[in-house]
Scaffold this active site. Structure first.
Site, PDB file in Angstrom:
ATOM      1  N   GLY A   9      92.666 -78.211  99.930  1.00 59.64           N
ATOM      2  CA  GLY A   9      93.237 -79.324 100.210  1.00 59.64           C
ATOM      3  C   GLY A   9      94.475 -79.291 100.841  1.00 59.64           C
ATOM      4  O   GLY A   9      94.827 -80.230 101.902  1.00 59.64           O
TER       5      GLY A   9
ATOM      6  N   SER B  70      88.564 -80.842  98.583  1.00 57.04           N
ATOM      7  CA  SER B  70      89.121 -79.542  97.822  1.00 57.04           C
ATOM      8  C   SER B  70      87.891 -79.301  96.664  1.00 57.04           C
ATOM      9  O   SER B  70      87.877 -80.298  95.916  1.00 57.04           O
ATOM     10  CB  SER B  70      90.547 -79.625  97.217  1.00 57.04           C
ATOM     11  OG  SER B  70      90.596 -78.371  96.613  1.00 57.04           O
TER      12      SER B  70
ATOM     13  N   HIS C 161      87.711 -77.374  93.909  1.00 57.95           N
ATOM     14  CA  HIS C 161      88.025 -77.370  92.640  1.00 57.95           C
ATOM     15  C   HIS C 161      88.189 -78.851  91.756  1.00 57.95           C
ATOM     16  O   HIS C 161      88.434 -78.979  90.481  1.00 57.95           O
ATOM     17  CB  HIS C 161      89.255 -76.607  92.316  1.00 57.95           C
ATOM     18  CG  HIS C 161      90.642 -77.111  92.421  1.00 57.95           C
ATOM     19  ND1 HIS C 161      91.470 -77.356  91.481  1.00 57.95           N
ATOM     20  CD2 HIS C 161      91.120 -77.186  93.803  1.00 57.95           C
ATOM     21  CE1 HIS C 161      92.743 -77.982  92.078  1.00 57.95           C
ATOM     22  NE2 HIS C 161      92.326 -77.785  93.305  1.00 57.95           N
TER      23      HIS C 161
ATOM     24  N   CYS D  66     111.114 -81.029  88.861  1.00 56.25           N
ATOM     25  CA  CYS D  66     111.692 -80.276  90.210  1.00 56.25           C
ATOM     26  C   CYS D  66     111.813 -78.795  89.968  1.00 56.25           C
ATOM     27  O   CYS D  66     111.270 -78.490  88.686  1.00 56.25           O
ATOM     28  CB  CYS D  66     112.889 -81.027  90.646  1.00 56.25           C
ATOM     29  SG  CYS D  66     114.104 -80.894  89.234  1.00 56.25           S
TER      30      CYS D  66
END
Length: 383
Positions: A69, A198, A200, A323
């Protein structure tokens, strides 16, 4: 035994897909080779291309196979930018970083299409913004709007947004990665110029995806190589991965009615959690959502702590992203909805898949409510 309830991140590969891929891997050939073995491999790829087109209401020749993707969305956005007259981009506040980060990295100004508290793109804002669009100054508008959000599952008004964009000679990119295999998806009816999928996410292998580009949508080459995919994307085709994508899509589309029934479990689970913790908020409640996706936000119990508590109970769920330093931050979708900081940080997602059963929902409800009961005396629900 562990319980997996993070199917929006990646769902289990179906055994029929494994068998189809094993058969494909047993055949040694490059689909670009001109000998008989190569022609057999090439036919296998083209069979899947036709299948994807038929199942998603697109022309087979408009299907471009990718490594997943992220590559598909990147190819779409770069192609829209490279079309020559894009000077600024509009990206919904809910977009995955595969789109959002690529848009920021383009160097073009990026405007954010806001969403309502229910998690639906604000088309009134878009219409007003386009009314003031200056083609000489701004170029043609490029909009990225996902079909279904990965965190809270809300289904977006893509067709309506595409009509607004096309009325201003713009281009529309749709990330349908969370939607395909979970709800009916009709590329032609959506009216998008580009759509990414995508494997998966619907029972296929990781590392296999596709971009569907409308016949008149501009495409620029970013993978240079041997001229595969009619020169649109170089590189030896992943025959086994493409085979797996096709078989998984076929099975998932055939099971759409059964998958839709997961909404009953989703809503029953939401009611049980709300009864145990009235302070939680159900994300997207009342809005059209994926049937398998439940996102809840707790005002004082951080999402990462909930994930750890469930992990200790042998249950996998997910929370907002972190992050690179590892410091937790609020869910992107939660922040986009305008949630207060505490609620945004307290968002978790429970997502079911084709392997889920009703006892899984009961097991999660018991584990979560027990963990909440243990920690509740330490929480300040008014914080």
């Amino acid at each position: 035994m562990r319980l997996y309830l993070d199917h929006n991140a990646s769902t289990a590969i179906r055994p029929e897909v494994v068998a189809a891929m094993a058969d494909a891997m047993s055949r040694t050939a490059n689909p670009s080779s001109v000998h008989r073995d190569g022609q057999i491999a090439a036919r296998a790829v083209e069979d899947v291309r036709r299948l994807v087109g038929r199942l998603l209401c697109a022309r087979a020749e408009d299907v471009i196979f990718t490594s997943g993707g992220t590559e598909a969305t990147n190819l779409a956005l770069h192609s829209a930018i490279d079309a020559g007259n894009a000077r600024r981009l509009i990206v919904s506040a809910l977009e995955h970083e595969a789109i959002a980060a690529t848009a920021r990295a383009s160097g073009l100004p990026v405007e954010t299409l806001p969403v309502t508290r229910a998690g639906i793109a604000d088309l009134a804002w878009l219409e007003q913004r386009l009314a003031g669009w200056d083609a000489d100054r701004d170029g043609h508008p490029v909009l990225a709007l996902m079909l279904a959000n990965n965190e809270i599952g809300t289904i977006q008004p893509v067709a309506e947004a595409a009509a607004l964009i096309h009325a201003h000679d713009g281009l529309m990119i749709v990330d349908a990665i969370q939607a395909v295999g979970k709800i009916p998806v009709d590329f032609a009816a959506l009216g998008a110029d580009y759509m990414a999928i995508s494997a998966h996410k619907f029972g296929g292998p990781q590392g296999s995806g596709a971009l569907i580009a409308a016949c008149n949508a501009p495409l620029s080459r970013h993978h240079h190589g041997g001229g595969q995919e009619k020169g649109r994307r170089g590189g030896t085709l992943n025959v086994a991965g493409i085979t797996g994508l096709g078989r998984a899509l076929e099975l998932a589309v055939a099971d759409l009615d059964e998958f839709a029934g997961l909404a009953t479990w989703r809503d029953a689970l939401a009611a049980r959690l709300k009864a145990a913790a009235p302070e939680i908020e159900i994300m997207g409640e009342g809005a059209p959502r994926l049937p398998n996706t439940l996102a809840i936000a707790h005002p004082s119990w951080k999402g990462e702590t909930q994930v750890m508590a469930m992990d200790l109970a042998n249950i996998s769920i997910s929370a907002g992203s972190a992050c690179s330093s590892g410091k937790a931050r609020g869910s992107k979708a939660g922040l986009a909805l305008g949630l207060e900081a505490g609620l945004a940080e307290g968002l978790v997602r429970i997502s079911f898949g084709w392997t889920s059963n009703e006892s899984d929902i009961d097991a999660f409800a018991r584990a979560w409510t027990a963990a909440h009961a243990r920690i509740a005396p330490k929480l300040d629900v008014n914080a």
